[in-house]
Motif scaffolding. Sequence first.
Motif, PDB file in Angstrom:
ATOM      1  N   THR A 187       0.833  -1.205   0.000  1.00  0.00           N
ATOM      2  CA  THR A 187       0.000   0.000   0.000  1.00  0.00           C
ATOM      3  C   THR A 187       0.864   1.250   0.000  1.00  0.00           C
ATOM      4  OG1 THR A 187      -1.773  -1.132   1.168  1.00  0.00           O
ATOM      5  CG2 THR A 187      -1.790   1.257   1.275  1.00  0.00           C
ATOM      6  N   ASP A 188       0.511   2.197  -0.871  1.00  0.00           N
ATOM      7  CA  ASP A 188       1.164   3.505  -0.912  1.00  0.00           C
ATOM      8  C   ASP A 188       0.434   4.389   0.093  1.00  0.00           C
ATOM      9  OD1 ASP A 188       1.996   6.094  -1.429  1.00  0.00           O
ATOM     10  OD2 ASP A 188       2.088   5.805  -3.600  1.00  0.00           O
ATOM     11  N   THR A 189       1.005   4.533   1.274  1.00  0.00           N
ATOM     12  CA  THR A 189       0.330   5.271   2.350  1.00  0.00           C
ATOM     13  C   THR A 189       0.180   6.753   2.024  1.00  0.00           C
ATOM     14  OG1 THR A 189       2.442   5.443   3.519  1.00  0.00           O
ATOM     15  CG2 THR A 189       0.972   3.659   4.180  1.00  0.00           C
ATOM     16  N   LYS A 190       1.130   7.322   1.238  1.00  0.00           N
ATOM     17  CA  LYS A 190       1.019   8.734   0.838  1.00  0.00           C
ATOM     18  C   LYS A 190      -0.168   8.924  -0.103  1.00  0.00           C
ATOM     19  CE  LYS A 190       5.883   9.888   1.413  1.00  0.00           C
ATOM     20  NZ  LYS A 190       7.134  10.244   0.731  1.00  0.00           N
ATOM     21  N   ALA A 191      -0.307   8.013  -1.062  1.00  0.00           N
ATOM     22  CA  ALA A 191      -1.429   8.102  -2.002  1.00  0.00           C
ATOM     23  C   ALA A 191      -2.742   7.892  -1.264  1.00  0.00           C
ATOM     24  CB  ALA A 191      -1.280   7.055  -3.110  1.00  0.00           C
ATOM     25  N   GLU A 192      -2.753   6.941  -0.342  1.00  0.00           N
ATOM     26  CA  GLU A 192      -3.960   6.668   0.440  1.00  0.00           C
ATOM     27  C   GLU A 192      -4.375   7.905   1.242  1.00  0.00           C
ATOM     28  OE1 GLU A 192      -3.797   3.820   3.809  1.00  0.00           O
ATOM     29  OE2 GLU A 192      -5.113   2.621   2.532  1.00  0.00           O
TER      30      GLU A 192
ATOM     31  N   LYS B 143     -10.264   0.423  -2.121  1.00  0.00           N
ATOM     32  CA  LYS B 143      -9.892  -0.545  -1.087  1.00  0.00           C
ATOM     33  C   LYS B 143      -8.386  -0.590  -0.849  1.00  0.00           C
ATOM     34  CE  LYS B 143     -13.919  -1.524  -0.087  1.00  0.00           C
ATOM     35  NZ  LYS B 143     -14.377  -0.951   1.167  1.00  0.00           N
ATOM     36  N   ASP B 144      -7.594  -0.269  -1.865  1.00  0.00           N
ATOM     37  CA  ASP B 144      -6.146  -0.250  -1.720  1.00  0.00           C
ATOM     38  C   ASP B 144      -5.568   0.577  -2.863  1.00  0.00           C
ATOM     39  OD1 ASP B 144      -3.648  -0.774  -0.666  1.00  0.00           O
ATOM     40  OD2 ASP B 144      -3.516  -2.820  -1.407  1.00  0.00           O
ATOM     41  N   ILE B 145      -4.444   1.244  -2.591  1.00  0.00           N
ATOM     42  CA  ILE B 145      -3.731   2.003  -3.626  1.00  0.00           C
ATOM     43  C   ILE B 145      -2.274   1.580  -3.546  1.00  0.00           C
ATOM     44  CG2 ILE B 145      -3.095   4.272  -4.504  1.00  0.00           C
ATOM     45  CD1 ILE B 145      -5.524   5.417  -3.037  1.00  0.00           C
ATOM     46  N   ARG B 146      -1.729   1.168  -4.691  1.00  0.00           N
ATOM     47  CA  ARG B 146      -0.343   0.714  -4.728  1.00  0.00           C
ATOM     48  C   ARG B 146       0.405   1.459  -5.833  1.00  0.00           C
ATOM     49  NH1 ARG B 146      -1.337  -5.849  -4.080  1.00  0.00           N
ATOM     50  NH2 ARG B 146      -2.572  -5.682  -2.177  1.00  0.00           N
ATOM     51  N   THR B 147       1.631   1.843  -5.538  1.00  0.00           N
ATOM     52  CA  THR B 147       2.454   2.557  -6.507  1.00  0.00           C
ATOM     53  C   THR B 147       3.746   1.795  -6.719  1.00  0.00           C
ATOM     54  OG1 THR B 147       1.579   4.645  -5.678  1.00  0.00           O
ATOM     55  CG2 THR B 147       3.528   4.781  -7.054  1.00  0.00           C
ATOM     56  N   THR B 148       4.102   1.606  -7.990  1.00  0.00           N
ATOM     57  CA  THR B 148       5.380   1.011  -8.353  1.00  0.00           C
ATOM     58  C   THR B 148       5.976   1.900  -9.434  1.00  0.00           C
ATOM     59  OG1 THR B 148       4.436  -1.169  -7.974  1.00  0.00           O
ATOM     60  CG2 THR B 148       6.542  -1.095  -9.120  1.00  0.00           C
ATOM     61  N   GLY B 149       6.989   2.662  -9.075  1.00  0.00           N
ATOM     62  CA  GLY B 149       7.566   3.603 -10.035  1.00  0.00           C
ATOM     63  C   GLY B 149       6.518   4.617 -10.468  1.00  0.00           C
TER      64      GLY B 149
ATOM     65  N   LEU C 112       0.447   3.644 -10.929  1.00  0.00           N
ATOM     66  CA  LEU C 112      -0.454   3.762  -9.786  1.00  0.00           C
ATOM     67  C   LEU C 112      -1.617   2.806 -10.019  1.00  0.00           C
ATOM     68  CD1 LEU C 112      -1.258   5.408  -7.178  1.00  0.00           C
ATOM     69  CD2 LEU C 112      -2.644   6.802  -8.706  1.00  0.00           C
ATOM     70  N   ARG C 113      -1.834   1.908  -9.081  1.00  0.00           N
ATOM     71  CA  ARG C 113      -2.944   0.955  -9.180  1.00  0.00           C
ATOM     72  C   ARG C 113      -3.952   1.263  -8.082  1.00  0.00           C
ATOM     73  NH1 ARG C 113      -2.096  -3.014 -12.759  1.00  0.00           N
ATOM     74  NH2 ARG C 113       0.040  -3.342 -13.456  1.00  0.00           N
ATOM     75  N   ILE C 114      -5.187   1.508  -8.477  1.00  0.00           N
ATOM     76  CA  ILE C 114      -6.268   1.807  -7.537  1.00  0.00           C
ATOM     77  C   ILE C 114      -7.211   0.607  -7.541  1.00  0.00           C
ATOM     78  CG2 ILE C 114      -8.148   3.376  -6.967  1.00  0.00           C
ATOM     79  CD1 ILE C 114      -6.622   5.512  -8.652  1.00  0.00           C
ATOM     80  N   TYR C 115      -7.217  -0.137  -6.442  1.00  0.00           N
ATOM     81  CA  TYR C 115      -8.085  -1.310  -6.313  1.00  0.00           C
ATOM     82  C   TYR C 115      -9.392  -0.885  -5.654  1.00  0.00           C
ATOM     83  CZ  TYR C 115      -3.967  -4.043  -7.506  1.00  0.00           C
ATOM     84  OH  TYR C 115      -2.881  -4.571  -8.151  1.00  0.00           O
TER      85      TYR C 115
END
Length: 198
Positions: free
Chosen positions: A98-103, A119-125, A128-131
């Motif tokens: 989880t990308d806590t800054k994006a959350e 429900k979750d936000i994940r960042t890789t480079g 940005l994936r918003i679940y």
Amino acid sequence: MASGLARSRGRRRKRRARSHVVEVSLGVAAFAVGAVAIAWPLSRSDAAAPAHVVAAPTPKASPAGELTVASVDTGKKATGKRDKKAAEEKASGPSKYTDTKAEAYFRSRWNDKTAKRVKDIRTTGRYLRIYTNLPENADNSKAAITLCKRGLEYLAERGEANPVVFVQSRFGENGNPVLANILGPDDDDCRVTYPKPK
């Protein structure tokens, strides 16, 4: 007289031995009934598996000598390793990715029905994936497009020159399908496009 006394002592011993055998037999029978009462429902193949099994509390003696039983909390809590791993795989809640800054950005900036879908936000480079909890058939829906645009705003504020945003559905048979996306600087529309059949 002595022989009469010996006979009465012999009878008492036999009676005590019989009563001890009866007590042991009753104890074994009670244990067997209890074991069957617990094991039988668990062994039935057609019985639905219980959602949450809780062990019976152990009786404890109070200072007055009475037996008391502690209360049992049967509420399911998502604190176990299994629950965290399931949330991680299904992207149905915070995880180690989880990308806590994006959350925090999403929560502080928007507080509406659409934001509650996340429900979750994940960042890789730059990705940005918003679940979400949206169904698989919600591709190009208003909520999915809105979340995609919000993700694009977040990446722009971070200074990302080549943003990539994926808004994904809740976990299902096909994993978390993409409902809306931005695939880089040349993509100006959050709508998911599908190749035309030949």
